[in-house]
Design a protein around this motif. Sequence first.
Motif, PDB file in Angstrom:
ATOM      1  N   ARG A  25       0.835  -1.214   0.000  1.00  0.00           N
ATOM      2  CA  ARG A  25       0.000   0.000   0.000  1.00  0.00           C
ATOM      3  C   ARG A  25       0.862   1.253   0.000  1.00  0.00           C
ATOM      4  O   ARG A  25       0.590   2.219  -0.720  1.00  0.00           O
ATOM      5  CB  ARG A  25      -0.915   0.004   1.232  1.00  0.00           C
ATOM      6  N   VAL A  26       1.901   1.232   0.830  1.00  0.00           N
ATOM      7  CA  VAL A  26       2.797   2.381   0.876  1.00  0.00           C
ATOM      8  C   VAL A  26       3.541   2.520  -0.455  1.00  0.00           C
ATOM      9  O   VAL A  26       3.702   3.631  -0.974  1.00  0.00           O
ATOM     10  CB  VAL A  26       3.792   2.242   2.047  1.00  0.00           C
ATOM     11  N   ALA A  27       3.970   1.394  -1.023  1.00  0.00           N
ATOM     12  CA  ALA A  27       4.655   1.431  -2.317  1.00  0.00           C
ATOM     13  C   ALA A  27       3.758   2.032  -3.393  1.00  0.00           C
ATOM     14  O   ALA A  27       4.210   2.856  -4.211  1.00  0.00           O
ATOM     15  CB  ALA A  27       5.093   0.023  -2.719  1.00  0.00           C
ATOM     16  N   ASN A  28       2.495   1.639  -3.408  1.00  0.00           N
ATOM     17  CA  ASN A  28       1.564   2.180  -4.401  1.00  0.00           C
ATOM     18  C   ASN A  28       1.405   3.687  -4.247  1.00  0.00           C
ATOM     19  O   ASN A  28       1.346   4.428  -5.242  1.00  0.00           O
ATOM     20  CB  ASN A  28       0.197   1.499  -4.277  1.00  0.00           C
ATOM     21  N   PHE A  29       1.329   4.162  -3.002  1.00  0.00           N
ATOM     22  CA  PHE A  29       1.225   5.608  -2.773  1.00  0.00           C
ATOM     23  C   PHE A  29       2.469   6.321  -3.294  1.00  0.00           C
ATOM     24  O   PHE A  29       2.380   7.358  -3.958  1.00  0.00           O
ATOM     25  CB  PHE A  29       1.029   5.906  -1.287  1.00  0.00           C
ATOM     26  N   ILE A  30       3.644   5.759  -2.987  1.00  0.00           N
ATOM     27  CA  ILE A  30       4.892   6.386  -3.444  1.00  0.00           C
ATOM     28  C   ILE A  30       4.938   6.435  -4.968  1.00  0.00           C
ATOM     29  O   ILE A  30       5.291   7.461  -5.567  1.00  0.00           O
ATOM     30  CB  ILE A  30       6.100   5.625  -2.883  1.00  0.00           C
TER      31      ILE A  30
ATOM     32  N   ALA B 272       6.455  -0.537   7.372  1.00  0.00           N
ATOM     33  CA  ALA B 272       6.336  -0.633   5.917  1.00  0.00           C
ATOM     34  C   ALA B 272       7.471   0.116   5.226  1.00  0.00           C
ATOM     35  O   ALA B 272       8.070  -0.380   4.263  1.00  0.00           O
ATOM     36  CB  ALA B 272       4.981  -0.088   5.467  1.00  0.00           C
ATOM     37  N   PHE B 273       7.800   1.324   5.723  1.00  0.00           N
ATOM     38  CA  PHE B 273       8.920   2.069   5.151  1.00  0.00           C
ATOM     39  C   PHE B 273      10.223   1.279   5.310  1.00  0.00           C
ATOM     40  O   PHE B 273      11.048   1.243   4.393  1.00  0.00           O
ATOM     41  CB  PHE B 273       9.053   3.439   5.823  1.00  0.00           C
ATOM     42  N   SER B 274      10.396   0.638   6.454  1.00  0.00           N
ATOM     43  CA  SER B 274      11.608  -0.165   6.676  1.00  0.00           C
ATOM     44  C   SER B 274      11.673  -1.323   5.686  1.00  0.00           C
ATOM     45  O   SER B 274      12.737  -1.644   5.144  1.00  0.00           O
ATOM     46  CB  SER B 274      11.635  -0.697   8.113  1.00  0.00           C
ATOM     47  N   ALA B 275      10.512  -1.952   5.431  1.00  0.00           N
ATOM     48  CA  ALA B 275      10.463  -3.076   4.497  1.00  0.00           C
ATOM     49  C   ALA B 275      10.793  -2.636   3.076  1.00  0.00           C
ATOM     50  O   ALA B 275      11.315  -3.427   2.273  1.00  0.00           O
ATOM     51  CB  ALA B 275       9.089  -3.737   4.539  1.00  0.00           C
TER      52      ALA B 275
END
Length: 223
Positions: A155-160, A196-199
């Motif tokens: 989800r975080v990757a998609n936002f980025i 999530a950012f760490s991953a």
Amino acid sequence: MKLNVREKEILLRSYFLSELPSATALKIVEHVTVASHEARDPIFKQGEKADYFYTVLTGFVRVFRLSKDGREADIGIYGPGETFAEGVMFNGGTHRFCAQTAESVTMARYEVDKLKQFASQDPAIGIALMASLSRNLDQALECVADDRLHTAPQRVANFILQNCPENASTARFRLPFQKSLLAGKLGLAPEALSRAFSALKSAGVSVHGRIIEIGDVNALRNF
């Protein structure tokens, strides 16, 4: 307060008014009022009678549902040019959610009774309101689907990726709002966002305050 030139331009480019003929949009703008709020000011509470709906001119507004035991669930984050709470035009005039400023905010306010009068005289206004509502609904459904189909890091990757220029191999941008708001927007607890950012470090993502750097956009797409 009255609209300045820049605020008027933002308002006329908003999804709601941009759907209307110029003369109709300008007529509505003449009856808009402007409100300014400090950070974390309440705008309205769920269950309240609605006198207005809004378009954000500067800053960000957080819309959320409040449970009986005081828990909060974010519904959406609205920024400049985005309209929210227009559903009160059709649902009996009651706010179904809470709204609070995320930072200092300036908003255009549409008086519900006046817009109903205009819409009764011009069906194009009702159609434009429905188009704005449909856009917000589509975004909400995308969030639901994203929540159910993807892990927190995805989800975080998609936002980025949404904030990366097309065809870029590397990218760098500043989050438009605080990370706590991003967590709510993505349906995550703040600590889950941090994990999530760490991953995503393995995909070339590094975080420095509100600055996000992506060393390999393709690797992030394939995460």
